[in-house]
Design a protein around this motif. Structure first.
Motif, short mmCIF file in Angstrom:
data_model
loop_
_atom_site.label_atom_id
_atom_site.label_comp_id
_atom_site.label_asym_id
_atom_site.label_seq_id
_atom_site.Cartn_x
_atom_site.Cartn_y
_atom_site.Cartn_z
N MET A 179 15.79 21.24 45.89
CA MET A 179 15.43 22.63 46.16
C MET A 179 14.40 22.71 47.26
O MET A 179 14.47 23.54 48.16
CB MET A 179 14.88 23.27 44.89
N SER A 180 13.40 21.84 47.19
CA SER A 180 12.31 21.85 48.17
C SER A 180 12.81 21.50 49.56
O SER A 180 12.48 22.17 50.54
CB SER A 180 11.22 20.87 47.74
N GLU A 181 13.61 20.46 49.66
CA GLU A 181 14.08 19.98 50.96
C GLU A 181 15.05 20.96 51.63
O GLU A 181 15.09 21.08 52.85
CB GLU A 181 14.75 18.62 50.78
N ASN A 182 15.81 21.68 50.81
CA ASN A 182 16.83 22.56 51.37
C ASN A 182 16.48 24.05 51.32
O ASN A 182 17.28 24.88 51.72
CB ASN A 182 18.16 22.33 50.62
N ARG A 183 15.29 24.35 50.81
CA ARG A 183 14.82 25.74 50.76
C ARG A 183 15.87 26.67 50.16
O ARG A 183 16.19 27.72 50.71
CB ARG A 183 14.43 26.20 52.17
N LEU A 184 16.40 26.28 49.00
CA LEU A 184 17.50 27.03 48.42
C LEU A 184 17.10 28.39 47.88
O LEU A 184 17.95 29.22 47.59
CB LEU A 184 18.16 26.20 47.31
N CYS A 185 15.80 28.61 47.72
CA CYS A 185 15.36 29.94 47.27
C CYS A 185 15.20 30.89 48.44
O CYS A 185 14.82 32.05 48.26
CB CYS A 185 14.05 29.84 46.49
N ASN A 186 15.44 30.39 49.64
CA ASN A 186 15.28 31.20 50.85
C ASN A 186 13.88 31.79 50.89
O ASN A 186 12.90 31.08 50.77
CB ASN A 186 16.37 32.27 50.91
N ASP A 187 13.77 33.11 51.02
CA ASP A 187 12.45 33.72 51.15
C ASP A 187 12.13 34.68 50.01
O ASP A 187 11.07 35.28 49.99
CB ASP A 187 12.36 34.48 52.48
N SER A 188 13.04 34.85 49.09
CA SER A 188 12.84 35.84 48.03
C SER A 188 13.27 35.29 46.68
O SER A 188 14.29 34.62 46.57
CB SER A 188 13.65 37.10 48.36
N VAL B 47 16.93 28.81 36.99
CA VAL B 47 15.53 29.02 36.64
C VAL B 47 14.78 27.70 36.79
O VAL B 47 15.33 26.62 36.53
CB VAL B 47 15.37 29.57 35.21
N PHE B 48 13.51 27.80 37.22
CA PHE B 48 12.68 26.62 37.42
C PHE B 48 11.30 26.89 36.86
O PHE B 48 10.57 27.74 37.37
CB PHE B 48 12.59 26.26 38.90
N VAL B 49 10.96 26.18 35.79
CA VAL B 49 9.68 26.37 35.14
C VAL B 49 8.57 25.82 36.05
O VAL B 49 8.68 24.71 36.57
CB VAL B 49 9.64 25.67 33.77
N ILE B 50 7.52 26.60 36.20
CA ILE B 50 6.40 26.20 37.04
C ILE B 50 5.40 25.43 36.19
O ILE B 50 5.00 25.89 35.13
CB ILE B 50 5.71 27.44 37.64
N ASP B 51 5.01 24.24 36.64
CA ASP B 51 3.97 23.50 35.94
C ASP B 51 2.88 23.11 36.93
O ASP B 51 2.98 23.38 38.12
CB ASP B 51 4.53 22.28 35.20
N SER B 52 1.86 22.48 36.42
CA SER B 52 0.69 22.16 37.26
C SER B 52 0.88 20.88 38.05
O SER B 52 0.10 20.58 38.95
CB SER B 52 -0.56 22.04 36.38
N LYS B 53 1.91 20.10 37.74
CA LYS B 53 2.07 18.79 38.36
C LYS B 53 2.90 18.84 39.63
O LYS B 53 2.59 18.20 40.63
CB LYS B 53 2.70 17.82 37.36
N GLU B 54 4.02 19.57 39.59
CA GLU B 54 4.92 19.54 40.73
C GLU B 54 5.69 20.84 40.86
O GLU B 54 6.17 21.39 39.89
CB GLU B 54 5.92 18.38 40.59
N PHE C 24 8.16 23.10 43.99
CA PHE C 24 8.73 23.03 45.32
C PHE C 24 8.21 24.15 46.23
O PHE C 24 8.61 24.24 47.38
CB PHE C 24 10.26 23.05 45.26
N LEU C 25 7.32 25.00 45.71
CA LEU C 25 6.67 26.02 46.51
C LEU C 25 5.17 25.79 46.48
O LEU C 25 4.59 25.64 45.41
CB LEU C 25 7.01 27.42 45.98
N PRO C 26 4.51 25.76 47.65
CA PRO C 26 3.09 25.42 47.71
C PRO C 26 2.17 26.48 47.09
O PRO C 26 2.39 27.67 47.26
CB PRO C 26 2.82 25.28 49.21
#
Length: 211
Positions: free
Chosen positions: A69-78, A100-107, A109-111
């Motif tokens: 996901m990170s390398e290919n920017r599959l979420c585009n801009d929105s 869906v992608f659960v956000i955690d504190s370790k890693e 793909f969005l800064p």
């Protein structure tokens, strides 16, 4: 335990490949360890051991997905940001491209996504009963976010996890994040895909199995 260690362990395990395939099948169908043990006439401890191995492999697969996901920017801009509430334990997740992608504190793909949520989004989402979702734009060049709207939306991920928690009669707090990660994987993919993926990771997909 890494993937190679797992494969090495299984190479010398007493369990037959056909039995391991069946364990994978029942795991994919979300049978409890007790149910699978009864179906295969094995001990619950044995099933728990192999379920732990399978869950470890799933985590490896999810790490590959996040990298992709990170390398290919599959979420585009929105994308949308929603949250899961389990016994007052809040976990946020990104929803985009029907995944869906659960956000955690370790890693992630969005800064600095955690900082954005904490500083600009969390209070608005949790303290307003009329909203449970934020539509967000991400500027890849500037590495910053902008909220375009807050609104009420269906939360199928919450419903999916609630159903699994009820089925397993609750989840130990220590295993909560692992449970959410596993639920994320199950939510994102069909049972057929998960089953074939597990067989491939375990080098079992070159033989047929009848359940």
């Amino acid at each position: 335990m890494g993937k190679e260690e797992i494969l090495s362990y299984l190479k010398y395990a007493k369990i037959k490949n056909e039995t391991l395939k069946k364990i994978c099948y029942y795991f994919v169908e979300d049978y409890t360890a007790i149910q699978t043990a009864q179906e295969l006439n094995l001990s619950r401890q044995t099933i728990n051991n192999y379920y732990k191995i399978i869950r470890t492999l799933i985590l490896f697969k999810q790490e590959e997905l996040v990298s992709f996901m990170s390398e290919n920017r599959l979420c585009n801009d929105s994308f949308s940001i929603k949250y899961i509430n389990l016994g007052k334990n809040i976990s946020y997740f990104i929803e985009c491209n029907k995944k869906v992608f659960v956000i955690d504190s370790k890693e992630n793909f969005l800064p600095k996504i955690n900082e954005f949520i904490e500083e600009e989004l969390e209070e608005s989402l949790l303290n307003n009963k009329r909203t449970n979702c934020a539509k967000v734009l991400f500027n890849h060049k500037e590495k910053n976010y902008m909220i375009t709207k807050l609104y009420k939306s269906s939360n199928l991920m919450q419903e999916f996890i609630d159903k699994r928690v009820k089925k397993f009669r609750g989840v130990n707090k220590q295993n909560l994040q692992l449970h959410i990660k596993e639920s994320q994987f199950r939510y994102n993919y069909s049972t057929d895909y998960i089953y074939e993926t597990l067989l491939s990771m375990l080098n079992l997909n070159n033989k047929t199995s009848t359940i």
